[in-house]
Scaffold this motif. Structure first.
Motif, PDB file in Angstrom:
ATOM      1  N   GLU A 120       0.832  -1.209   0.000  1.00 43.59           N
ATOM      2  CA  GLU A 120       0.000   0.000   0.000  1.00 43.59           C
ATOM      3  C   GLU A 120       0.864   1.257   0.000  1.00 43.59           C
ATOM      4  OE1 GLU A 120      -4.233  -0.978   1.923  1.00 43.59           O
ATOM      5  OE2 GLU A 120      -2.598  -1.112   3.362  1.00 43.59           O
ATOM      6  N   ARG A 121       2.011   1.198   0.666  1.00 43.46           N
ATOM      7  CA  ARG A 121       2.935   2.341   0.623  1.00 43.46           C
ATOM      8  C   ARG A 121       3.398   2.585  -0.808  1.00 43.46           C
ATOM      9  NH1 ARG A 121       7.736   2.739  -0.586  1.00 43.46           N
ATOM     10  NH2 ARG A 121       8.053   0.478  -0.490  1.00 43.46           N
ATOM     11  N   MET A 122       3.774   1.501  -1.515  1.00 48.76           N
ATOM     12  CA  MET A 122       4.253   1.657  -2.883  1.00 48.76           C
ATOM     13  C   MET A 122       3.159   2.237  -3.785  1.00 48.76           C
ATOM     14  SD  MET A 122       6.014  -1.018  -5.494  1.00 48.76           S
ATOM     15  CE  MET A 122       7.644  -0.381  -5.077  1.00 48.76           C
ATOM     16  N   VAL A 123       1.936   1.748  -3.646  1.00 47.55           N
ATOM     17  CA  VAL A 123       0.840   2.247  -4.467  1.00 47.55           C
ATOM     18  C   VAL A 123       0.593   3.728  -4.198  1.00 47.55           C
ATOM     19  CG1 VAL A 123      -1.641   2.058  -4.913  1.00 47.55           C
ATOM     20  CG2 VAL A 123      -0.248  -0.009  -4.735  1.00 47.55           C
ATOM     21  N   ARG A 124       0.647   4.116  -2.929  1.00 45.44           N
ATOM     22  CA  ARG A 124       0.465   5.541  -2.595  1.00 45.44           C
ATOM     23  C   ARG A 124       1.562   6.385  -3.214  1.00 45.44           C
ATOM     24  NH1 ARG A 124      -0.518   3.583   2.599  1.00 45.44           N
ATOM     25  NH2 ARG A 124       1.569   4.248   3.253  1.00 45.44           N
ATOM     26  N   GLU A 125       2.788   5.899  -3.154  1.00 43.81           N
ATOM     27  CA  GLU A 125       3.921   6.681  -3.668  1.00 43.81           C
ATOM     28  C   GLU A 125       3.824   6.890  -5.168  1.00 43.81           C
ATOM     29  OE1 GLU A 125       7.280   5.540  -0.283  1.00 43.81           O
ATOM     30  OE2 GLU A 125       7.269   4.487  -2.224  1.00 43.81           O
ATOM     31  N   VAL A 126       3.549   5.820  -5.915  1.00 36.19           N
ATOM     32  CA  VAL A 126       3.492   5.986  -7.370  1.00 36.19           C
ATOM     33  C   VAL A 126       2.242   6.765  -7.770  1.00 36.19           C
ATOM     34  CG1 VAL A 126       4.907   3.954  -7.852  1.00 36.19           C
ATOM     35  CG2 VAL A 126       2.431   3.708  -7.706  1.00 36.19           C
ATOM     36  N   HIS A 127       1.161   6.608  -7.015  1.00 38.48           N
ATOM     37  CA  HIS A 127      -0.045   7.400  -7.282  1.00 38.48           C
ATOM     38  C   HIS A 127       0.214   8.884  -7.040  1.00 38.48           C
ATOM     39  CE1 HIS A 127      -4.263   8.257  -7.819  1.00 38.48           C
ATOM     40  NE2 HIS A 127      -4.338   8.832  -6.639  1.00 38.48           N
ATOM     41  N   GLY A 128       1.105   9.172  -6.096  1.00 37.29           N
ATOM     42  CA  GLY A 128       1.450  10.560  -5.793  1.00 37.29           C
ATOM     43  C   GLY A 128       2.495  11.150  -6.717  1.00 37.29           C
TER      44      GLY A 128
END
Length: 265
Positions: free
Chosen positions: A117-125
Motif C-alpha cells: 500500500e505504501r508503494m501504491v500511494r507513492e506511485v499514485h502521488g
C-alpha cells in the motif's frame, strides 16, 4: 496451437517445471507461512497490472484525439483481458480488480498490506517507479519489480506480451490449492476470499485469458524469427525472476520457523 507457440512452450518447459515444483509450496503449512507468502506475492499481483496496461497503451488508442492503432484483432485481445483483470467480479458479484481482491484476501487472512500500500500511494502521488522500488525492504521483491519495469521500459511490445503471457499465467500448481484447502480448516473464515481469488484466477486467467494472450503473442511476432527468439528469452527470464522470488519466500519461512524453534520440512 501454432508451431511457434508450441516451440516457445517447449523451450520454457524446463524452467517452468522448476517453478511449478518449487519447494516454497511445501513450506506453506501454517497461517504465518501463508501470510509471508502473500506479503511477497502481492507485489507480483500488482506489477502484473502494469504489464497489462503497458500492453493496452502500446496496442490500442488511449490518447485524445483518438486514432486507430495497430490491428483491430490485437486491440480486441488486450481490451478483453483488461476488462477481466481490472473489473472482474468478487465473491459477492461486485466489480473489482484482481489486485484489489487480493488485498482484501490478505486483510482477511491477517497478512500485512502496509508494504504494497505504501508503494501504491507513492506511485499514485507521482514518485518515479524506480525510486518507489528502492524503498522496498526485501531485496528479492526489488529485483522482481526491477525486471518487470525494465521489461516495460526497454522491451519491445512482443517481448512484454511474452512476459505477460508465459511468465505470469497458468503457474499455480494443484498442490498449492490442496494446501490452502487444508489451511482453511486451521483458519476458519480467514481464507474465503483467498480461495475465491485462486479459483477465479485459474478459471479466468488460466483458461480464457491465457488463450487470448497466446493469440496476441502470435499476432505480434508473426513470422519474424528474431521476435520469437526475443519473446522466448524474455519469457524464460520472467519465470526465473519468479523462481528467485519464491526462493526468498521459502528462506523467509524457514527463518521464521527456526526462530520459533520449529522443524523445517
Amino acid at each position: 496451437m501454432s508451431k511457434q507457440i508450441a516451440a516457445l512452450k517447449e523451450a520454457l518447459a524446463p524452467t517452468r517445471d522448476r517453478l511449478i515444483a518449487h519447494p516454497v509450496y511445501q513450506r506453506i503449512q501454517s497461517p504465518e507461512a501463508l501470510r509471508l507468502f502473500m506479503q511477497h506475492h502481492v507485489f507480483a499481483v500488482w506489477d502484473f497490472m502494469s504489464l497489462l496496461k503497458a500492453l493496452q497503451g502500446a496496442l490500442t488508442g488511449v490518447s485524445v484525439p483518438w486514432v486507430p492503432v495497430g490491428s483491430a484483432n490485437t486491440r480486441y485481445l488486450i481490451n478483453e483481458i483488461v476488462v477481466g483483470e481490472e473489473s472482474d467480479v468478487d465473491e459477492e458479484g461486485r466489480c473489482t480488480s484482481h489486485f484489489e481482491l487480493y488485498l482484501r484476501a490478505m486483510r482477511e487472512a491477517g497478512a500485512a498490506t502496509d508494504g504494497i500500500e505504501r508503494m501504491v500511494r507513492e506511485v499514485h502521488g507521482g514518485m518515479p517507479i524506480g525510486d518507489a522500488i528502492q524503498g522496498v525492504k526485501e531485496d528479492a521483491i526489488k529485483e522482481f519489480l526491477e525486471f518487470t519495469f525494465d521489461t516495460i521500459t526497454n522491451g519491445e511490445v512482443h517481448s512484454i506480451a511474452a512476459v505477460f503471457t508465459f511468465g505470469r499465467e497458468d503457474l499455480i500448481p494443484d498442490m498449492f490449492l490442496r494446501i490452502i484447502a487444508d489451511l482453511s480448516n486451521e483458519m476458519p473464515g480467514a481464507l474465503h476470499i483467498f480461495k475465491y481469488y485462486l479459483e477465479r484466477h485459474i478459471e479466468v486467467d488460466g483458461d480464457h485469458h491465457s488463450n487470448l494472450a497466446m493469440a496476441m503473442v502470435k499476432e505480434l511476432c508473426g513470422e519474424d524469427e528474431d521476435k520469437w527468439a526475443s519473446a522466448t528469452r524474455y519469457a524464460i527470464s520472467a519465470i526465473k525472476a519468479r523462481i528467485r522470488l519464491w526462493d526468498a519466500v521459502a528462506a523467509a519461512i524457514d527463518k521464521t520457523l527456526a526462530k520459533d524453534g520449529l522443524r523445517i520440512a
